[in-house]
Motif scaffolding. Structure first.
Motif, PDB file in Angstrom:
ATOM      1  N   LEU A 211       0.795  -1.233   0.000  1.00  0.00           N
ATOM      2  CA  LEU A 211       0.000   0.000   0.000  1.00  0.00           C
ATOM      3  C   LEU A 211       0.820   1.272   0.000  1.00  0.00           C
ATOM      4  O   LEU A 211       0.361   2.318  -0.462  1.00  0.00           O
TER       5      LEU A 211
ATOM      6  N   ARG B 148       0.809   5.839   0.731  1.00  0.00           N
ATOM      7  CA  ARG B 148      -0.474   5.219   0.377  1.00  0.00           C
ATOM      8  C   ARG B 148      -1.541   6.284   0.127  1.00  0.00           C
ATOM      9  O   ARG B 148      -1.407   7.411   0.610  1.00  0.00           O
ATOM     10  N   PRO B 149      -2.620   5.947  -0.588  1.00  0.00           N
ATOM     11  CA  PRO B 149      -3.724   6.899  -0.751  1.00  0.00           C
ATOM     12  C   PRO B 149      -4.254   7.327   0.623  1.00  0.00           C
ATOM     13  O   PRO B 149      -4.415   6.482   1.509  1.00  0.00           O
ATOM     14  N   GLY B 150      -4.461   8.610   0.772  1.00  0.00           N
ATOM     15  CA  GLY B 150      -4.912   9.130   2.059  1.00  0.00           C
ATOM     16  C   GLY B 150      -3.782   9.380   3.031  1.00  0.00           C
ATOM     17  O   GLY B 150      -4.005   9.937   4.113  1.00  0.00           O
TER      18      GLY B 150
ATOM     19  N   GLN C 181      -3.758  10.870  -4.268  1.00  0.00           N
ATOM     20  CA  GLN C 181      -4.629  11.131  -3.123  1.00  0.00           C
ATOM     21  C   GLN C 181      -3.876  11.298  -1.794  1.00  0.00           C
ATOM     22  O   GLN C 181      -4.403  11.019  -0.724  1.00  0.00           O
ATOM     23  N   VAL C 182      -2.639  11.787  -1.889  1.00  0.00           N
ATOM     24  CA  VAL C 182      -1.872  12.045  -0.666  1.00  0.00           C
ATOM     25  C   VAL C 182      -2.208  13.425  -0.114  1.00  0.00           C
ATOM     26  O   VAL C 182      -2.811  14.256  -0.795  1.00  0.00           O
ATOM     27  N   HIS C 183      -1.819  13.636   1.128  1.00  0.00           N
ATOM     28  CA  HIS C 183      -1.799  14.974   1.715  1.00  0.00           C
ATOM     29  C   HIS C 183      -0.363  15.482   1.589  1.00  0.00           C
ATOM     30  O   HIS C 183       0.568  14.773   1.986  1.00  0.00           O
ATOM     31  N   LEU C 184      -0.216  16.686   1.096  1.00  0.00           N
ATOM     32  CA  LEU C 184       1.115  17.251   0.913  1.00  0.00           C
ATOM     33  C   LEU C 184       1.207  18.538   1.725  1.00  0.00           C
ATOM     34  O   LEU C 184       0.359  19.421   1.583  1.00  0.00           O
TER      35      LEU C 184
ATOM     36  N   HIS D 214       2.139   5.138   5.605  1.00  0.00           N
ATOM     37  CA  HIS D 214       1.127   6.112   6.029  1.00  0.00           C
ATOM     38  C   HIS D 214       1.700   7.529   5.918  1.00  0.00           C
ATOM     39  O   HIS D 214       0.991   8.470   5.572  1.00  0.00           O
TER      40      HIS D 214
ATOM     41  N   LEU E  91      -0.356  13.937  -8.618  1.00  0.00           N
ATOM     42  CA  LEU E  91      -0.726  14.328  -7.255  1.00  0.00           C
ATOM     43  C   LEU E  91      -2.198  14.033  -6.997  1.00  0.00           C
ATOM     44  O   LEU E  91      -2.575  13.545  -5.929  1.00  0.00           O
ATOM     45  N   PHE E  92      -3.030  14.346  -8.002  1.00  0.00           N
ATOM     46  CA  PHE E  92      -4.469  14.158  -7.879  1.00  0.00           C
ATOM     47  C   PHE E  92      -4.791  12.687  -7.601  1.00  0.00           C
ATOM     48  O   PHE E  92      -5.444  12.348  -6.610  1.00  0.00           O
ATOM     49  N   PHE E  93      -4.286  11.822  -8.456  1.00  0.00           N
ATOM     50  CA  PHE E  93      -4.661  10.414  -8.320  1.00  0.00           C
ATOM     51  C   PHE E  93      -3.916   9.708  -7.184  1.00  0.00           C
ATOM     52  O   PHE E  93      -4.336   8.650  -6.732  1.00  0.00           O
TER      53      PHE E  93
ATOM     54  N   GLU F 166      -1.736  15.789 -12.309  1.00  0.00           N
ATOM     55  CA  GLU F 166      -2.464  14.526 -12.477  1.00  0.00           C
ATOM     56  C   GLU F 166      -1.983  13.482 -11.472  1.00  0.00           C
ATOM     57  O   GLU F 166      -2.779  12.768 -10.864  1.00  0.00           O
TER      58      GLU F 166
END
Lengths: 340, 340
Positions: A232, A255-257, A280-283, A235, A276-278, A274
């Motif tokens: 995954l 991982r996503p999220g 789905q991380v927090h930056l 975190h 970054l969008f997919f 694109e």
């Protein structure tokens, strides 16, 4: 007084500089107990950032207050103080929201140049934190680390939401990356993966609490992080380099999220919207709001709970600053402490 | 059955498609009560995204369950259901962490094509939520909105940390942007600034709870947001377009330490690492984890607390889908609802 001045890439000299003076009633003058060379000082040293004429160097500092302006209330002459690499007034809305490094009145301390015998600290009340009494000499490197590299690694770990139950990967094995390892563990992270190919740095990472070492980089490094995290990704990822490769490595290892704290000053990095969008991380990242963490960090250091000063593996007199820069540039030293 | 098929940019037809069948024991078949055209359907319609041969269209849906596979436990034939535009198993670690739209088993419902009379919903248990009884007919547009545009606007507002005491700016006045306005207010934001140049959309934004309208774009729009926020920028910005300009506008309208929720599917966007670094914003977005919000949103709708279906300003029979696409492309309609 004597101070470090960079004249051109690779040309660092210690020379006579004008003594600092109180310019505003909110200033303080400190006599430095210790200062150091930052990874970010290597950008101009290597010619990646331009050197615009003779430039006083340095933004990390601890020392004793010598003089304060008429409006300074929180510190007084004789106190030992630690301050952030960015001065902040401590009262604006941005400071109060926890982001003193973006204070509306901020001064980056590079503009002052703290690789010197003395330094003027703007907004002393909002910038400096006094230690409880005069610290033992062996704590000075630890307190100096708090001024930037520890505070920055800490912010990276906080921004990445390192904490109980979380797996944290750290990209970068410089002083900030190593102290992000220490910070992540201190914040309760269950597992901390240090990415490093250098034996001495791996050793320090393990000492700071890393549970795993990944020596691979790029796609192989990302693959390895995935393998360690059930496919995954981590975190939390702390990015402590600031290059295109390291930012990609951070984004693709999360991982996503999940959360990325990026604290390496970005140089020529472009991120594809694109991806970054997919992802789905927090930056979140930027110049660390070190001042916010200083009371807590000073407390941990003075109670000998953490030893961030271990990142200084070379100590030199201020006069030998040029060798200090060289050693870091050639990666013979992680970080050089200079004694004025 | 009849369904919408795109053959080439601008060429949308309603034709006979094969009836859906249960393929996996976790599938359900629903008969659509309503479906709609999404802003993202306009990317291929306008030739920005490639159209690879005849492509069934649509990913938003509400309807009545007709048949379920042997392993489906949470929904049964006869129930009225709402589902997300991404199917999710509801059990993987990513789903459980609140990110069903990145479920390890996800299927983007575009692959199914819900602009049709019936549709196969994979992972029915993790994807569909039944309404409490059969909804009144006038609630169907509201429930349909929850399937994507409301859930996406809601995620944008959540990611931007819209809430009490915060000023939220929304970039984009399409259905998602307008519903981000509604969501931000519903989440308790004190002030919601809608950026729009279109009178009918401004009107709907005000109806949804916008407190301010900014008609300027680009640098002037950013300047205006700064003026409205004491020179600092908004606490929260929702980006609901996905272009280079809108992403820049979002980043530059946010104060240091503020939060951006970006939910416009990014197209040819590149972000400079340096700017992101020094902006010190929090950036989070991606395909909205709509499924996570459905129980709450269905509850708000069925209790007539919100009326997101107001974004549908054109309703057509499924057979007239081509006109529905045209009206949105020409910005004559905000969003087109199709009745199978």
């Amino acid at each position: 007084m004597r101070g470090v001045v960079m004249h051109a890439p690779g040309d660092v000299r210690v020379e006579q500089r004008e003594d600092p003076k109180i310019l505003a009633p909110t200033d303080a003058i400190i006599r430095l107990a210790a200062t150091c060379v930052c990874g970010s000082d290597l950008w101009p040293y290597r010619g990646v950032d331009a050197v615009e004429g003779a430039t006083p160097m340095g933004h990390e500092y601890v020392g004793v207050v010598e003089e304060v302006g008429a409006d300074v209330r929180n510190v007084r002459p004789g106190q030992f103080v630690v301050g952030s690499f960015v001065s902040s007034d401590g009262t604006c809305e941005i400071c109060r929201s926890g982001y003193p490094s973006s204070c509306v009145e901020r001064v980056f301390m590079n503009a002052v140049g703290t690789q010197a015998e003395r330094a003027r600290i703007p907004h002393a009340d909002g910038t400096l934190v006094a230690t409880p009494g005069m610290p033992d000499a062996d704590l000075i490197p630890d307190l100096l680390a708090a001024s930037d590299v520890l505070g920055t690694g800490w912010f990276g770990a906080v921004a990445a939401q390192a904490g109980p139950g979380r797996t944290v990967a750290v990209v970068g094995d410089g002083a900030v990356g190593l102290l992000a390892v220490l910070s992540a563990r201190q914040l309760g992270a269950e597992r901390v993966i240090a990415m490093s190919r250098h034996e001495s740095r791996q050793k320090l990472a393990l000492e700071f609490g890393a549970t795993d070492i990944v020596t691979e980089r790029g796609d192989e490094g990302i693959q390895k992080i995935k393998e360690l995290t059930g496919g995954l990704g981590a975190h939390s990822v702390v990015e402590a380099v600031g290059t295109q490769q390291s930012m990609h490595q951070a984004i693709r290892s999360t991982r996503p999220g999940g959360h990325i704290g990026f604290v390496g000053v970005n140089h020529d990095v472009t991120l594809a919207g694109e991806e970054l969008f997919f992802s789905q991380v927090h930056l979140h990242g930027g110049p660390a709001p070190v001042r916010q963490y200083l009371p807590e960090l000073i407390d941990l250091i003075c109670n000998r709970k953490i030893n961030p000063g271990r990142v200084f593996d070379l100590t030199l007199p201020l006069d030998e600053a040029a060798e200090g820069y060289r050693a870091m540039d050639e990666r013979r030293a992680i970080k050089t402490l200079l004694r004025p």
